[in-house]
Design a protein around this motif. Structure first.
Motif, PDB file in Angstrom:
ATOM      1  N   GLU A  94       0.831  -1.205   0.000  1.00 11.98           N
ATOM      2  CA  GLU A  94       0.000   0.000   0.000  1.00 11.98           C
ATOM      3  C   GLU A  94       0.866   1.255   0.000  1.00 11.98           C
ATOM      4  O   GLU A  94       0.530   2.259  -0.637  1.00 11.98           O
ATOM      5  CB  GLU A  94      -0.936  -0.001   1.205  1.00 11.98           C
ATOM      6  CG  GLU A  94      -2.070  -1.003   1.073  1.00 11.98           C
ATOM      7  CD  GLU A  94      -2.983  -0.992   2.296  1.00 11.98           C
ATOM      8  OE1 GLU A  94      -2.548  -0.468   3.350  1.00 11.98           O
ATOM      9  OE2 GLU A  94      -4.107  -1.497   2.198  1.00 11.98           O
ATOM     10  N   ALA A  95       2.000   1.199   0.708  1.00 11.55           N
ATOM     11  CA  ALA A  95       2.919   2.343   0.708  1.00 11.55           C
ATOM     12  C   ALA A  95       3.477   2.571  -0.697  1.00 11.55           C
ATOM     13  O   ALA A  95       3.558   3.711  -1.168  1.00 11.55           O
ATOM     14  CB  ALA A  95       4.048   2.116   1.705  1.00 11.55           C
ATOM     15  N   GLU A  96       3.864   1.468  -1.366  1.00 11.84           N
ATOM     16  CA  GLU A  96       4.368   1.587  -2.738  1.00 11.84           C
ATOM     17  C   GLU A  96       3.288   2.116  -3.668  1.00 11.84           C
ATOM     18  O   GLU A  96       3.552   2.931  -4.552  1.00 11.84           O
ATOM     19  CB  GLU A  96       4.856   0.224  -3.235  1.00 11.84           C
ATOM     20  CG  GLU A  96       6.114  -0.272  -2.544  1.00 11.84           C
ATOM     21  CD  GLU A  96       6.605  -1.584  -3.142  1.00 11.84           C
ATOM     22  OE1 GLU A  96       6.257  -1.859  -4.309  1.00 11.84           O
ATOM     23  OE2 GLU A  96       7.303  -2.324  -2.453  1.00 11.84           O
ATOM     24  N   ARG A  97       2.061   1.666  -3.457  1.00 11.53           N
ATOM     25  CA  ARG A  97       0.951   2.138  -4.291  1.00 11.53           C
ATOM     26  C   ARG A  97       0.725   3.640  -4.101  1.00 11.53           C
ATOM     27  O   ARG A  97       0.494   4.364  -5.080  1.00 11.53           O
ATOM     28  CB  ARG A  97      -0.320   1.381  -3.934  1.00 11.53           C
ATOM     29  CG  ARG A  97      -1.541   1.775  -4.780  1.00 11.53           C
ATOM     30  CD  ARG A  97      -2.796   1.238  -4.129  1.00 11.53           C
ATOM     31  NE  ARG A  97      -2.954   1.771  -2.767  1.00 11.53           N
ATOM     32  CZ  ARG A  97      -3.839   1.313  -1.894  1.00 11.53           C
ATOM     33  NH1 ARG A  97      -4.635   0.305  -2.208  1.00 11.53           N
ATOM     34  NH2 ARG A  97      -3.928   1.854  -0.681  1.00 11.53           N
ATOM     35  N   ASP A  98       0.818   4.109  -2.850  1.00 14.50           N
ATOM     36  CA  ASP A  98       0.633   5.544  -2.593  1.00 14.50           C
ATOM     37  C   ASP A  98       1.733   6.371  -3.254  1.00 14.50           C
ATOM     38  O   ASP A  98       1.479   7.443  -3.800  1.00 14.50           O
ATOM     39  CB  ASP A  98       0.611   5.804  -1.082  1.00 14.50           C
ATOM     40  CG  ASP A  98      -0.606   5.178  -0.409  1.00 14.50           C
ATOM     41  OD1 ASP A  98      -1.589   4.878  -1.121  1.00 14.50           O
ATOM     42  OD2 ASP A  98      -0.559   4.973   0.823  1.00 14.50           O
ATOM     43  N   VAL A  99       2.969   5.861  -3.189  1.00  9.69           N
ATOM     44  CA  VAL A  99       4.073   6.559  -3.845  1.00  9.69           C
ATOM     45  C   VAL A  99       3.843   6.609  -5.353  1.00  9.69           C
ATOM     46  O   VAL A  99       4.093   7.621  -6.009  1.00  9.69           O
ATOM     47  CB  VAL A  99       5.417   5.869  -3.525  1.00  9.69           C
ATOM     48  CG1 VAL A  99       6.534   6.444  -4.392  1.00  9.69           C
ATOM     49  CG2 VAL A  99       5.762   6.047  -2.062  1.00  9.69           C
ATOM     50  N   SER A 100       3.348   5.506  -5.912  1.00  9.90           N
ATOM     51  CA  SER A 100       3.065   5.465  -7.347  1.00  9.90           C
ATOM     52  C   SER A 100       1.981   6.460  -7.719  1.00  9.90           C
ATOM     53  O   SER A 100       2.056   7.117  -8.764  1.00  9.90           O
ATOM     54  CB  SER A 100       2.639   4.045  -7.753  1.00  9.90           C
ATOM     55  OG  SER A 100       2.325   3.995  -9.134  1.00  9.90           O
ATOM     56  N   THR A 101       0.971   6.592  -6.876  1.00  8.79           N
ATOM     57  CA  THR A 101      -0.088   7.572  -7.136  1.00  8.79           C
ATOM     58  C   THR A 101       0.471   8.988  -7.156  1.00  8.79           C
ATOM     59  O   THR A 101       0.130   9.793  -8.041  1.00  8.79           O
ATOM     60  CB  THR A 101      -1.178   7.466  -6.050  1.00  8.79           C
ATOM     61  OG1 THR A 101      -1.728   6.132  -6.058  1.00  8.79           O
ATOM     62  CG2 THR A 101      -2.285   8.466  -6.313  1.00  8.79           C
ATOM     63  N   GLN A 102       1.345   9.306  -6.198  1.00 12.49           N
ATOM     64  CA  GLN A 102       1.957  10.634  -6.159  1.00 12.49           C
ATOM     65  C   GLN A 102       2.839  10.866  -7.383  1.00 12.49           C
ATOM     66  O   GLN A 102       2.850  11.967  -7.954  1.00 12.49           O
ATOM     67  CB  GLN A 102       2.778  10.789  -4.875  1.00 12.49           C
ATOM     68  CG  GLN A 102       1.951  10.747  -3.602  1.00 12.49           C
ATOM     69  CD  GLN A 102       2.815  10.742  -2.348  1.00 12.49           C
ATOM     70  OE1 GLN A 102       4.039  10.812  -2.430  1.00 12.49           O
ATOM     71  NE2 GLN A 102       2.186  10.659  -1.194  1.00 12.49           N
TER      72      GLN A 102
END
Length: 233
Positions: A98-106
């Motif tokens: 989920e942390a990686e996904r949030d970084v990808s969204t940013q």
């Protein structure tokens, strides 16, 4: 006396350089336009690279989303089978994903902003380049016409003024490129601020930026309890 002599030398050198520049205005202008065209081509490549990187980021985001969904389903099954040890390990993995996904969204948001900015700069550069090329063709045609007509030297000043105007537009374009470089520096400064925000969040200052293992596990337990209540009803 020596100071006046040195000033005279500098003045003569300046006048000589001005004469050479004026006599070679068109060749200088043509080379500057070639340099400008190369800069525009590099801008096109920059836009293409940014779009390609953004596309890769979108695919990465989709892959992470699918992995999270799959692991959540299996973790729920593990909780229903009273395998909380496996569920905890899975919850930790989900939290990282989920942390990686949030970084990808940013990252995608930044790419979208940067691509839009680069497209705007590119459109303006292409317009200015076409104007420069039209001005150069006009200056060349005027120069050839004046040579054929063997006009008086003073009448050639209009062509020089046109060339000077064209050179001024090119200088404005170069100033725009400097402004773009300063804007990129400001973007890097924004990134540093975000790094500081992440460091503060990791130190427990303010609201956490990502879910912890316990947060994910509690959320999944609630889903299991809700599912059990639904079945019992």
């Amino acid at each position: 006396m020596f100071k006046q002599f040195a000033t005279l030398i500098r003045g003569r050198a300046f006048e000589a350089a001005s004469v050479v520049t004026d006599r070679n205005a068109l060749p200088i202008l043509r080379q500057q336009i070639r340099d400008c065209a190369h800069a525009v081509q590099m801008s096109r490549k920059a836009v293409a690279v940014a779009m390609a990187q953004n596309e890769q980021e979108v695919k990465q985001h989709e892959r992470l989303t699918q992995q999270i969904a799959g692991l959540e389903a299996r973790t729920l099954d593990a909780l229903q089978k009273d395998r909380e040890d496996l569920a905890r390990d899975a919850a930790e993995t989900i939290a990282h994903l989920e942390a990686e996904r949030d970084v990808s969204t940013q990252a995608q948001a930044r790419f979208d902003t940067e691509i839009a900015r680069l497209r705007t700069v590119l459109r303006e550069a292409e317009t200015r380049l076409r104007q420069l090329q039209r001005g150069q063709r006009l200056a060349t045609a005027t120069d050839k016409t004046q040579r054929l007509q063997q006009v008086a030297p003073d009448s050639g000043l209009s062509t020089l003024r046109e060339a000077e105007d064209t050179l001024q537009r090119l200088q404005e374009r170069q100033s725009e490129m400097d402004a773009t470089a300063r804007a990129m520096t400001e973007l890097e400064a924004t990134g540093s601020a975000e790094n500081m925000r992440d460091r503060l969040a990791e130190a427990g200052c303010g609201k956490p930026l990502r879910s912890s293992t316990d947060d994910v596990l509690d959320r999944l337990k609630k889903k299991v309890k809700k599912s059990d209540k639904t079945k019992s009803n």
